[in-house]
Design an enzyme around this catalytic site. Sequence first.
Site, short mmCIF file in Angstrom:
data_model
loop_
_atom_site.label_atom_id
_atom_site.label_comp_id
_atom_site.label_asym_id
_atom_site.label_seq_id
_atom_site.Cartn_x
_atom_site.Cartn_y
_atom_site.Cartn_z
N ASP A 83 0.85 -1.19 0.00
CA ASP A 83 0.00 0.00 0.00
C ASP A 83 0.90 1.25 0.00
O ASP A 83 1.85 1.34 0.79
CB ASP A 83 -0.87 -0.05 1.28
CG ASP A 83 -1.99 0.97 1.27
OD1 ASP A 83 -2.39 1.41 0.18
OD2 ASP A 83 -2.49 1.29 2.38
N HIS A 189 -7.47 9.47 4.50
CA HIS A 189 -7.12 8.39 5.42
C HIS A 189 -7.47 8.78 6.86
O HIS A 189 -7.46 9.96 7.20
CB HIS A 189 -5.62 8.09 5.34
CG HIS A 189 -5.21 7.49 4.03
ND1 HIS A 189 -4.16 7.96 3.29
CD2 HIS A 189 -5.71 6.44 3.34
CE1 HIS A 189 -4.04 7.21 2.19
NE2 HIS A 189 -4.96 6.29 2.20
N GLY A 224 -9.15 5.45 1.54
CA GLY A 224 -9.83 6.18 2.62
C GLY A 224 -11.29 5.80 2.72
O GLY A 224 -12.16 6.64 2.93
N SER A 225 -11.57 4.49 2.60
CA SER A 225 -12.96 4.06 2.48
C SER A 225 -13.55 3.40 3.72
O SER A 225 -14.52 2.66 3.63
CB SER A 225 -13.11 3.13 1.27
OG SER A 225 -12.94 3.89 0.10
N ASN A 266 -10.12 0.31 -0.12
CA ASN A 266 -9.13 0.24 0.97
C ASN A 266 -9.74 0.55 2.33
O ASN A 266 -10.37 1.60 2.50
CB ASN A 266 -8.02 1.26 0.71
CG ASN A 266 -7.05 0.79 -0.34
OD1 ASN A 266 -7.34 -0.10 -1.12
ND2 ASN A 266 -5.87 1.39 -0.35
N ASP A 268 -8.73 0.44 6.51
CA ASP A 268 -7.80 0.24 7.61
C ASP A 268 -8.41 0.73 8.92
O ASP A 268 -8.49 0.00 9.92
CB ASP A 268 -6.50 1.02 7.30
CG ASP A 268 -5.40 0.74 8.32
OD1 ASP A 268 -5.63 -0.05 9.26
OD2 ASP A 268 -4.31 1.31 8.18
N THR A 269 -8.93 1.97 8.90
CA THR A 269 -9.44 2.59 10.14
C THR A 269 -10.53 1.75 10.82
O THR A 269 -10.53 1.60 12.05
CB THR A 269 -9.96 4.01 9.83
OG1 THR A 269 -8.84 4.78 9.36
CG2 THR A 269 -10.56 4.68 11.04
P1 13P Z 1 -9.10 4.32 5.94
O1 13P Z 1 -8.27 5.17 6.86
O2 13P Z 1 -10.37 5.00 5.54
O3 13P Z 1 -9.35 2.97 6.46
O4 13P Z 1 -8.29 4.15 4.57
C1 13P Z 1 -7.27 3.21 4.45
C2 13P Z 1 -6.54 3.34 3.17
O5 13P Z 1 -6.98 3.97 2.22
C3 13P Z 1 -5.24 2.63 3.06
O6 13P Z 1 -4.55 2.96 1.90
#
Ligand code: 13P
Length: 343
Positions: A83, A189, A224-225, A266, A268-269
């Site tokens: 990533d 993000h 950033g999803s 994507n 992560d959060t």
């Molecule tokens: P989030 O912070 O919205 O989960 O995005 C993660 C991301 O886009 C990793 O590249």
Amino acid sequence: MPLVSMRQLLDEAAKGGYGVGAFNVNNMEQIQSIMEAARETKSPAIIQASRGARAYSQDLFLYYLMRAANELYPEIPLVMHLDHGNSFETCKSAIELGFTSVMMDGSLLPDGKTPSTFEQNVDVTRRVVEIAHEKGVTVEGEIGVLGGIEDGHGAGGTGLEHVTDPDQAVEFVEKTGVDALAIAIGTSHGAYKFTSKPDGSVLKMDILIAIHKRLPNVHLVMHGSSSVPKDLQDIINQYGGKLKPTWGVPVEEIQLGIRNGVRKINVDTDSRLAITGAIRKVFAETPEKFDPRDYLKPAREAMKKVVALRMTQFGQAGHAGDYAPISIEEMKKRYAAETLAAK
Ligand code: 13P
């Protein structure tokens, strides 16, 4: 099943009209959560590691954890993706390590903060495509700049400063030959994306649709999803956390994206929130506990739950057994024969 190329997974997703979540990891428990969610929902899986994750866990630990995941869950087509590679060298080292897919984020300079020029982005991305395709490895590029900062990577801001220009997106794909294209449509993000439920003034789904119209066969990527769900925020705050009110990307908007060419999403959060909430709950309710398994097990379970839900919502559930893997060796030949040329 060997680790597969992301290009194959996304080509299949395009045929089936669904999206595939790409979930970030830093450690064993997160990898286990994703694999268990994939098994439960019968989903193909993309596991991704950022530069920060590679530094945190060390390349070799990460690589062998991924190999273990692959061996223990042989029915799951699994991609190991880099990533936000910040430079040619970072992507090259990931390819040498065995990643089957890399992102060259040439929208920023190698410092991972300063927006680059279009020409700089094209140049570095094209060079990465050359060495990656020679090895059968997939490349994701980015045009436009996302907001926020993740693991020290990012330009900051709201994400509206450098929204993707559809004309540039077309030129970028033509000049670089990327397999997948990340676009900037106002997402960022991290947990603090929007100050209220996003509408078209801050989340530019119209731009995404315009790009898809111009590039109907290109696999689009939404970064950033995370949806930053209120229930996960509430658990953290109920047990002593201090998250400020915030909104993420509603799942319905992601589903609209999937109907318009988005194949990789994507996240992560949301995983981070699930893990933190579960750990805080154990600490608050049973402060006498000190065995890490007492809080890492619920953390792993909480992440699995949110990942399984996203896999179902993105439509990848049920598709793990749809196709036989194409080896990376075979992908290498297909790139050389130009049967996989840029679209
Ligand atoms: P989030 O912070 O919205 O989960 O995005 C993660 C991301 O886009 C990793 O590249």
